[in-house]
Design a protein around this motif. Structure first.
Motif, PDB file in Angstrom:
ATOM      1  N   MET A   1      -2.418  10.980  41.391  1.00  0.00           N
ATOM      2  CA  MET A   1      -2.612  10.021  40.300  1.00  0.00           C
ATOM      3  C   MET A   1      -4.041  10.137  39.761  1.00  0.00           C
ATOM      4  O   MET A   1      -4.995  10.167  40.516  1.00  0.00           O
ATOM      5  N   ARG A   2      -4.171  10.226  38.434  1.00  0.00           N
ATOM      6  CA  ARG A   2      -5.489  10.332  37.825  1.00  0.00           C
ATOM      7  C   ARG A   2      -6.235   9.003  37.896  1.00  0.00           C
ATOM      8  O   ARG A   2      -5.634   7.952  38.073  1.00  0.00           O
ATOM      9  N   ALA A   3      -7.579   9.105  37.680  1.00  0.00           N
ATOM     10  CA  ALA A   3      -8.424   7.920  37.835  1.00  0.00           C
ATOM     11  C   ALA A   3      -7.989   6.789  36.916  1.00  0.00           C
ATOM     12  O   ALA A   3      -7.872   5.634  37.345  1.00  0.00           O
ATOM     13  N   GLY A   4      -7.749   7.096  35.657  1.00  0.00           N
ATOM     14  CA  GLY A   4      -7.360   6.052  34.718  1.00  0.00           C
ATOM     15  C   GLY A   4      -6.045   5.401  35.084  1.00  0.00           C
ATOM     16  O   GLY A   4      -5.878   4.182  34.998  1.00  0.00           O
ATOM     17  N   GLU A   5      -5.080   6.222  35.499  1.00  0.00           N
ATOM     18  CA  GLU A   5      -3.775   5.692  35.899  1.00  0.00           C
ATOM     19  C   GLU A   5      -3.911   4.831  37.147  1.00  0.00           C
ATOM     20  O   GLU A   5      -3.246   3.797  37.279  1.00  0.00           O
ATOM     21  N   LEU A   6      -4.778   5.278  38.059  1.00  0.00           N
ATOM     22  CA  LEU A   6      -5.005   4.518  39.286  1.00  0.00           C
ATOM     23  C   LEU A   6      -5.573   3.143  38.978  1.00  0.00           C
ATOM     24  O   LEU A   6      -5.108   2.126  39.504  1.00  0.00           O
ATOM     25  N   LEU A   7      -6.571   3.099  38.099  1.00  0.00           N
ATOM     26  CA  LEU A   7      -7.188   1.823  37.746  1.00  0.00           C
ATOM     27  C   LEU A   7      -6.201   0.903  37.036  1.00  0.00           C
ATOM     28  O   LEU A   7      -6.139  -0.289  37.317  1.00  0.00           O
ATOM     29  N   ALA A   8      -5.431   1.481  36.121  1.00  0.00           N
ATOM     30  CA  ALA A   8      -4.492   0.674  35.350  1.00  0.00           C
ATOM     31  C   ALA A   8      -3.339   0.167  36.197  1.00  0.00           C
ATOM     32  O   ALA A   8      -2.682  -0.824  35.847  1.00  0.00           O
ATOM     33  N   ASP A   9      -3.100   0.825  37.325  1.00  0.00           N
ATOM     34  CA  ASP A   9      -1.945   0.505  38.168  1.00  0.00           C
ATOM     35  C   ASP A   9      -2.254  -0.511  39.257  1.00  0.00           C
ATOM     36  O   ASP A   9      -1.342  -1.021  39.900  1.00  0.00           O
ATOM     37  N   ARG A  10      -3.535  -0.842  39.488  1.00  0.00           N
ATOM     38  CA  ARG A  10      -3.912  -1.693  40.613  1.00  0.00           C
ATOM     39  C   ARG A  10      -4.165  -3.131  40.181  1.00  0.00           C
ATOM     40  O   ARG A  10      -4.629  -3.391  39.072  1.00  0.00           O
ATOM     41  N   ASP A  11      -3.880  -4.044  41.095  1.00  0.00           N
ATOM     42  CA  ASP A  11      -4.043  -5.475  40.809  1.00  0.00           C
ATOM     43  C   ASP A  11      -5.481  -5.951  40.996  1.00  0.00           C
ATOM     44  O   ASP A  11      -5.866  -6.986  40.452  1.00  0.00           O
ATOM     45  N   HIS A  12      -6.255  -5.235  41.791  1.00  0.00           N
ATOM     46  CA  HIS A  12      -7.614  -5.657  42.122  1.00  0.00           C
ATOM     47  C   HIS A  12      -8.509  -4.424  42.105  1.00  0.00           C
ATOM     48  O   HIS A  12      -8.268  -3.470  42.840  1.00  0.00           O
ATOM     49  N   VAL A  13      -9.524  -4.428  41.256  1.00  0.00           N
ATOM     50  CA  VAL A  13     -10.472  -3.317  41.174  1.00  0.00           C
ATOM     51  C   VAL A  13     -11.833  -3.799  41.657  1.00  0.00           C
ATOM     52  O   VAL A  13     -12.374  -4.784  41.150  1.00  0.00           O
ATOM     53  N   LEU A  14     -12.363  -3.097  42.643  1.00  0.00           N
ATOM     54  CA  LEU A  14     -13.694  -3.389  43.175  1.00  0.00           C
ATOM     55  C   LEU A  14     -14.657  -2.352  42.621  1.00  0.00           C
ATOM     56  O   LEU A  14     -14.382  -1.145  42.691  1.00  0.00           O
ATOM     57  N   VAL A  15     -15.763  -2.802  42.081  1.00  0.00           N
ATOM     58  CA  VAL A  15     -16.703  -1.908  41.409  1.00  0.00           C
ATOM     59  C   VAL A  15     -18.084  -2.054  42.042  1.00  0.00           C
ATOM     60  O   VAL A  15     -18.610  -3.166  42.144  1.00  0.00           O
ATOM     61  N   ALA A  16     -18.668  -0.945  42.468  1.00  0.00           N
ATOM     62  CA  ALA A  16     -20.009  -0.979  43.047  1.00  0.00           C
ATOM     63  C   ALA A  16     -21.029  -1.309  41.961  1.00  0.00           C
ATOM     64  O   ALA A  16     -20.926  -0.841  40.827  1.00  0.00           O
ATOM     65  N   LEU A  17     -22.016  -2.094  42.318  1.00  0.00           N
ATOM     66  CA  LEU A  17     -23.059  -2.447  41.351  1.00  0.00           C
ATOM     67  C   LEU A  17     -23.869  -1.230  40.934  1.00  0.00           C
ATOM     68  O   LEU A  17     -24.090  -0.992  39.742  1.00  0.00           O
ATOM     69  N   ASP A  18     -24.342  -0.468  41.910  1.00  0.00           N
ATOM     70  CA  ASP A  18     -25.286   0.626  41.664  1.00  0.00           C
ATOM     71  C   ASP A  18     -24.575   1.839  41.096  1.00  0.00           C
ATOM     72  O   ASP A  18     -23.901   2.587  41.807  1.00  0.00           O
ATOM     73  N   GLY A  19     -24.695   2.031  39.770  1.00  0.00           N
ATOM     74  CA  GLY A  19     -24.084   3.183  39.107  1.00  0.00           C
ATOM     75  C   GLY A  19     -23.020   2.760  38.131  1.00  0.00           C
ATOM     76  O   GLY A  19     -23.221   2.812  36.911  1.00  0.00           O
ATOM     77  N   PRO A  20     -21.871   2.309  38.608  1.00  0.00           N
ATOM     78  CA  PRO A  20     -20.802   1.927  37.680  1.00  0.00           C
ATOM     79  C   PRO A  20     -21.103   0.685  36.847  1.00  0.00           C
ATOM     80  O   PRO A  20     -20.540   0.513  35.779  1.00  0.00           O
ATOM     81  N   VAL A  21     -21.975  -0.203  37.340  1.00  0.00           N
ATOM     82  CA  VAL A  21     -22.295  -1.434  36.613  1.00  0.00           C
ATOM     83  C   VAL A  21     -23.749  -1.467  36.160  1.00  0.00           C
ATOM     84  O   VAL A  21     -24.051  -1.850  35.034  1.00  0.00           O
ATOM     85  N   ALA A  22     -24.668  -1.049  37.032  1.00  0.00           N
ATOM     86  CA  ALA A  22     -26.101  -1.106  36.725  1.00  0.00           C
ATOM     87  C   ALA A  22     -26.739   0.265  36.878  1.00  0.00           C
ATOM     88  O   ALA A  22     -26.480   0.975  37.859  1.00  0.00           O
ATOM     89  N   GLU A  23     -27.580   0.615  35.927  1.00  0.00           N
ATOM     90  CA  GLU A  23     -28.361   1.850  35.992  1.00  0.00           C
ATOM     91  C   GLU A  23     -29.831   1.488  36.174  1.00  0.00           C
ATOM     92  O   GLU A  23     -30.287   0.449  35.719  1.00  0.00           O
ATOM     93  N   GLY A  24     -30.572   2.380  36.814  1.00  0.00           N
ATOM     94  CA  GLY A  24     -32.007   2.170  36.961  1.00  0.00           C
ATOM     95  C   GLY A  24     -32.382   1.195  38.054  1.00  0.00           C
ATOM     96  O   GLY A  24     -33.436   0.561  37.985  1.00  0.00           O
ATOM     97  N   LEU A  25     -31.527   1.077  39.071  1.00  0.00           N
ATOM     98  CA  LEU A  25     -31.862   0.212  40.201  1.00  0.00           C
ATOM     99  C   LEU A  25     -32.792   0.967  41.150  1.00  0.00           C
ATOM    100  O   LEU A  25     -32.378   1.419  42.218  1.00  0.00           O
ATOM    101  N   VAL A  26     -34.029   1.111  40.745  1.00  0.00           N
ATOM    102  CA  VAL A  26     -35.017   1.836  41.539  1.00  0.00           C
ATOM    103  C   VAL A  26     -35.641   0.868  42.538  1.00  0.00           C
ATOM    104  O   VAL A  26     -36.411  -0.021  42.167  1.00  0.00           O
TER     105      VAL A  26
END
Length: 212
Positions: free
Chosen positions: A1-26
């Motif tokens: 299953m591709r990434a987009g299909e996987l995300l669209a198919d799941r009831d709960h998506v957990l997203v890491a802060l560092d990278g996918p949500v926030a950039e420049g967390l030095v």
């Protein structure tokens, strides 16, 4: 299953802060700044040389609970400074809105102080789509990635089976934590210095899947 299909198919998506949500967390010299609070006497060599804030905190605990509390409070204040200086990852607002519109629960996961993570979400207008935040709430390093504890607790709190969840992360430790918790993981790649390079992102994949 591709990434987009996987995300669209799941009831709960957990997203890491560092990278996918926030950039420049030095994180910079966090340990060095904490070390200044316990530097009246000669410090052990391992404390002088460490870049690990937990090592400084452990030494502060040997001085006394008041010192430990003060050092930990300073650590949390430093992390609030870090998130205030960080940038929101382009496209994440649209991705969160698309997930929420489809009824998907969203949890943001990070090893920073949970209050600092929540502050970043509020600052950038992301909190309206995020149901939960899973972050550091104490001084125990054993529960942080690559340990599965934060991810496993977020899955349990969300009342969703692990097989109905997906995790998006950039750092190897975050991806390892998700896999250890039995959650399918998708890697978000950081932008490259090459302006002509095409780097697929997790939200690009989600948009493609929604249009299909």
């Amino acid at each position: 299953m591709r990434a987009g299909e996987l995300l669209a198919d799941r009831d709960h998506v957990l997203v890491a802060l560092d990278g996918p949500v926030a950039e420049g967390l030095v994180r910079g010299p966090v340990a060095a700044r904490l070390r200044m609070m316990v530097a009246e006497d000669r410090l052990p060599r391992k404390v002088v040389r460490t870049e690990d804030p937990f090592a400084v905190l452990a030494y502060a605990a040997t001085i006394g609970p008041a010192t430990e509390h003060a050092v930990y409070a300073q650590w949390c204040r430093i992390e609030h400074e870090l998130v205030a200086a960080a940038r929101v990852t382009p496209g994440v607002r649209e991705a969160f809105a698309a997930l929420a519109a489809g009824g998907t629960r969203i949890t943001v996961v990070g090893s920073l102080d949970v209050g600092a993570i929540r502050a970043f979400l509020v600052l950038h207008g992301l909190v309206e789509h995020v149901g939960r935040v899973a972050g550091r709430s104490g001084s125990d390093p054993a529960v942080l990635p690559p340990a599965p504890d934060l991810v496993a607790t977020a899955v349990l709190t969300g009342a969703t089976p692990a097989e109905a969840c997906a995790f998006v992360g950039t750092l190897p430790v975050d991806l390892a934590a998700a896999r250890a918790a039995g959650v399918d993981a998708i890697r978000h790649r950081r932008p490259t210095p090459d302006p002509d390079a095409v780097v697929p992102t997790w939200f690009d994949a989600l948009t493609t899947a929604r249009r299909a």
